[in-house]
Design an enzyme around this catalytic site. Structure first.
Site, mmCIF file in Angstrom:
data_model
loop_
_atom_site.group_PDB
_atom_site.id
_atom_site.type_symbol
_atom_site.label_atom_id
_atom_site.label_comp_id
_atom_site.label_asym_id
_atom_site.label_seq_id
_atom_site.Cartn_x
_atom_site.Cartn_y
_atom_site.Cartn_z
ATOM 1 N N ARG A 100 0.844 -1.186 0.000
ATOM 2 C CA ARG A 100 0.000 0.000 0.000
ATOM 3 C C ARG A 100 0.885 1.243 0.000
ATOM 4 O O ARG A 100 1.782 1.366 0.837
ATOM 5 C CB ARG A 100 -0.886 -0.022 1.249
ATOM 6 C CG ARG A 100 -1.730 1.188 1.391
ATOM 7 C CD ARG A 100 -2.736 1.137 2.538
ATOM 8 N NE ARG A 100 -3.227 2.492 2.666
ATOM 9 C CZ ARG A 100 -3.131 3.253 3.757
ATOM 10 N NH1 ARG A 100 -2.640 2.750 4.875
ATOM 11 N NH2 ARG A 100 -3.552 4.491 3.739
ATOM 12 N N HIS A 145 -3.317 10.960 1.139
ATOM 13 C CA HIS A 145 -2.808 10.556 2.459
ATOM 14 C C HIS A 145 -2.226 11.810 3.121
ATOM 15 O O HIS A 145 -1.011 11.967 3.208
ATOM 16 C CB HIS A 145 -1.764 9.451 2.299
ATOM 17 C CG HIS A 145 -1.441 8.717 3.572
ATOM 18 N ND1 HIS A 145 -1.540 7.353 3.691
ATOM 19 C CD2 HIS A 145 -1.029 9.154 4.782
ATOM 20 C CE1 HIS A 145 -1.183 6.976 4.924
ATOM 21 N NE2 HIS A 145 -0.868 8.058 5.604
ATOM 22 N N GLU A 191 -7.562 8.248 6.450
ATOM 23 C CA GLU A 191 -7.827 8.926 7.727
ATOM 24 C C GLU A 191 -8.276 10.374 7.589
ATOM 25 O O GLU A 191 -7.700 11.268 8.234
ATOM 26 C CB GLU A 191 -6.582 8.873 8.623
ATOM 27 C CG GLU A 191 -6.178 7.484 9.002
ATOM 28 C CD GLU A 191 -5.057 7.446 10.055
ATOM 29 O OE1 GLU A 191 -4.491 8.501 10.385
ATOM 30 O OE2 GLU A 191 -4.771 6.347 10.554
ATOM 31 N N ASN A 331 -7.473 1.840 9.702
ATOM 32 C CA ASN A 331 -6.162 1.902 10.344
ATOM 33 C C ASN A 331 -6.444 1.726 11.825
ATOM 34 O O ASN A 331 -6.997 2.615 12.475
ATOM 35 C CB ASN A 331 -5.486 3.244 10.079
ATOM 36 C CG ASN A 331 -5.140 3.422 8.604
ATOM 37 O OD1 ASN A 331 -5.251 2.482 7.820
ATOM 38 N ND2 ASN A 331 -4.734 4.612 8.237
ATOM 39 N N TYR A 333 -5.081 0.675 15.617
ATOM 40 C CA TYR A 333 -3.902 0.515 16.457
ATOM 41 C C TYR A 333 -4.235 0.253 17.918
ATOM 42 O O TYR A 333 -3.507 -0.442 18.604
ATOM 43 C CB TYR A 333 -3.038 1.784 16.403
ATOM 44 C CG TYR A 333 -2.360 2.035 15.072
ATOM 45 C CD1 TYR A 333 -1.097 1.504 14.815
ATOM 46 C CD2 TYR A 333 -2.958 2.802 14.079
ATOM 47 C CE1 TYR A 333 -0.448 1.741 13.619
ATOM 48 C CE2 TYR A 333 -2.312 3.039 12.870
ATOM 49 C CZ TYR A 333 -1.056 2.507 12.641
ATOM 50 O OH TYR A 333 -0.426 2.745 11.450
ATOM 51 N N GLU A 406 -3.778 -0.390 8.004
ATOM 52 C CA GLU A 406 -2.608 -0.114 8.841
ATOM 53 C C GLU A 406 -2.779 -0.756 10.200
ATOM 54 O O GLU A 406 -3.872 -0.763 10.764
ATOM 55 C CB GLU A 406 -2.406 1.404 9.091
ATOM 56 C CG GLU A 406 -1.831 2.167 7.932
ATOM 57 C CD GLU A 406 -1.655 3.655 8.242
ATOM 58 O OE1 GLU A 406 -1.464 4.015 9.415
ATOM 59 O OE2 GLU A 406 -1.718 4.447 7.286
#
Ligand code: NAG
Ligand code: NAG
Ligand code: NAG
Ligand code: NAG
Length: 517
Positions: A100, A145, A191, A331, A333, A406
């Protein structure tokens, strides 16, 4: 709850087991699952003035002292622009079947639609894409991005102005036309919820707009602008999808999606108020974008709390927005606790304004952290959140295909550390293993997850943290640019080999891929 007992046991087993020795034959991934690595243009490429590239908002933002923690910038970054061949070889040696990356808008269109297409920029991405395909690695391309041509900021205020929709649609059209014959996976945005919040609520990202008490900026309105920006981003996405679906998709056979930052929120207690607050936190972060793009309207919780602050969609837009993506990218985390704060304050937490849905977010309950802390604030090791996040999206959005675009683990770039300290990144290995196991559990419960991308292929420029954080599977010496695989790279390679369902040599995989058109 039973699951938290399991989780503790699971973490315990990880701690006591030698690192290679997990048995996980019960964790399987579907056919053609994408195991990939991730990168982004500003964080990797450098070459900020090369070959006709225009300046972008991050080039300008990093040039003001005080904006980036270590005073650094992405002017050279990790020089991926010149080293992409070496970097695709690193990917090949990992055995990933996808990578990516994002396209630098200002490299392709230095002045947006107000100037020409920069052919050397097109050539760079052609070379990168071909180099990936040569190695059997499928390109997964993000259009936006964080970075955009500074000209669009200067001309009309970028995301605050509806003209950005035409600029983005034009840019998307140029990219589909130039690269779509070889790209099967497109994401319009990375995002955008972070762009709206950091650029226009806290003012910590360009264009540094905010108002008190959210931050100390010269211009901005933290209570209004994030919603205007989000609205323009959603409509920009819609226009790009319309172009892709009407002009390219049949011929090119790819899919197009949208990537949100997706923190999972756990109510801090079982009370109804805290459970509702956790739902609001998700709505104000994730559903804020996904609901309009999939259902044509903002989440009810946002409408109720924000009233006329929230822009509305015209009838035509509502129609166009129905089912406006082929996949959801997350994404993911970490997980945070949420406490209701409709009628109380939040202490050290964040999120407790009307603008944020009165959802006080915190990493601790009675001073006990929700998971092992990391070197990033607000970022804990909480693998159960991966399963919970994916299952939530599965239910809410009728099992839309999901990519984890991500997931990864940060190290501090300690000045006193030697390269050896960075290379033996056992924390990253444990993090990735536990999150991948959690993802596999969601898949075994029926979630339609199509891929996982490790953030990041290489250590890189971490936005306002500059070069103080290292997320890479490969260590980068920021002076010499030398790349060295970490333990996590060796581990990921073996994990992929154990779980990949795509068989055959690189060449066979490549042929199969090309024939799929
Ligand atoms: C950075 O600032 C310097 C000094 O103000 C200026 O000369 C230079 O053009 C700026 N560079 C960028 C990328 O904005
Ligand atoms: C806000 O910024 C101004 C200008 O830099 C400074 O004088 C002021 O002290 C800052 N206020 C706060 C609350 O940080
Ligand atoms: C480097 O120093 C920090 C404190 O400044 C310490 O926490 C860390 O353990 C040290 N790292 C190494 C590898 O010595
Ligand atoms: C891969 O499979 C081998 C053989 O079962 C096992 O020993 C090893 O621990 C596995 N490694 C990873 C990273 O999953």
């Amino acid at each position: 709850m039973e699951s938290s007992v399991d989780l503790r046991m699971f973490v315990f087993l990880i701690l006591i087991s030698p690192i290679w020795a997990t048995k996980d034959e019960h964790h399987s991934f579907p056919n053609n699952f994408l195991f990939g690595t991730a990168s982004s243009a500003y964080q990797f490429e450098g070459a900020y003035l090369s070959d006709g590239k225009g300046l972008n908002n991050w080039d300008v933002y990093t040039n003001t002292s005080g904006n980036i923690i270590d005073g650094s910038n992405g002017n050279v970054a990790i020089d991926h622009y010149h080293r992409y061949m070496e970097d695709t070889e690193l990917m090949q040696s990992l055995g990933v079947n996808s990578h990516r990356f994002s396209i630098s808008w200002a490299r392709i269109l230095p002045r947006g639609r107000h100037g020409g297409v920069n052919l050397p920029g097109i050539n760079f991405y052609n070379n990168l894409i071909d180099s990936l395909l040569d190695k059997g690695i499928k390109p997964f391309v993000t259009l936006s991005h964080y970075d955009l041509p500074q000209e669009l900021e200067d001309r009309y205020g970028s995301w605050l102005h509806k003209d950005i929709q035409e600029d983005f649609a034009y840019y998307a059209d140029v990219c589909f036309g130039a690269f779509g014959d070889r790209v099967q996976y497109w994401a319009t945005f990375n995002e955008p919820n972070i762009i709206a919040m950091q650029g226009y609520r806290t003012g910590l990202y360009p264009p540094s707009r905010c108002s008190k008490p959210f931050g100390n900026c010269t211009y901005g309105d933290s209570e209004k602008e994030p919603f205007i920006v989000a609205h323009n981003i959603i409509l920009s996405h819609m226009k790009a999808v319309k172009i892709y679906r009407t002009k390219y998709q049949k011929k090119q056979g790819g899919s197009i999606g949208f990537i949100v930052n997706a923190i999972w929120f756990e109510p801090i207690s079982n009370s109804i108020a805290d459970r509702l607050a956790a739902k609001r936190a998700l709505s104000f972060l994730v559903n804020w974008f996904l609901d309009p793009i999939i259902f044509g309207k903002y989440p009810v919780e946002m409408q109720e709390i924000l009233g006329s602050t929230l822009p509305t969609f015209s009838r035509n837009h509502q129609m166009d927005l129905q089912n406006g993506l082929d996949f959801i990218g997350i994404n993911h985390y970490t997980t945070l606790y949420v406490k209701d704060c409709m009628f109380s304050s939040c202490g050290n937490g964040m999120g407790c304004s009307r603008t944020e849905g009165f959802a006080c977010q915190t990493g601790q309950k009675n001073k006990v952290p929700i998971g092992e802390p990391t070197v990033m604030e607000w970022y804990y090791v909480t693998p159960q959140g991966m399963e919970d996040m994916v299952m939530y999206l599965k239910e809410r959005y009728n099992n839309k295909p999901i990519f984890v675009t991500e997931n990864g683990y940060p190290d501090e770039n300690w000045a006193n550390a030697t390269i050896k300290d960075f290379l033996y990144d056992i924390n990253r290995v444990n993090y990735m293993r536990s999150y991948l196991d959690s993802l596999a559990t969601a898949i075994s419960k029926g979630a339609d997850v199509r891929g996982y991308f490790a953030w990041a292929l290489l250590d890189n420029f971490e936005w306002i943290s500059g070069y103080t954080k290292r997320f890479g599977l490969h260590h980068v010496d920021f002076k010499t640019m030398k790349r060295t695989p970490k333990l996590s790279a060796t581990w990921y390679k073996q994990y992929i080999a154990n779980h990949s369902t795509i068989k055959g040599t690189t060449h066979e995989r490549n042929q199969e891929y090309l024939q799929s058109y």
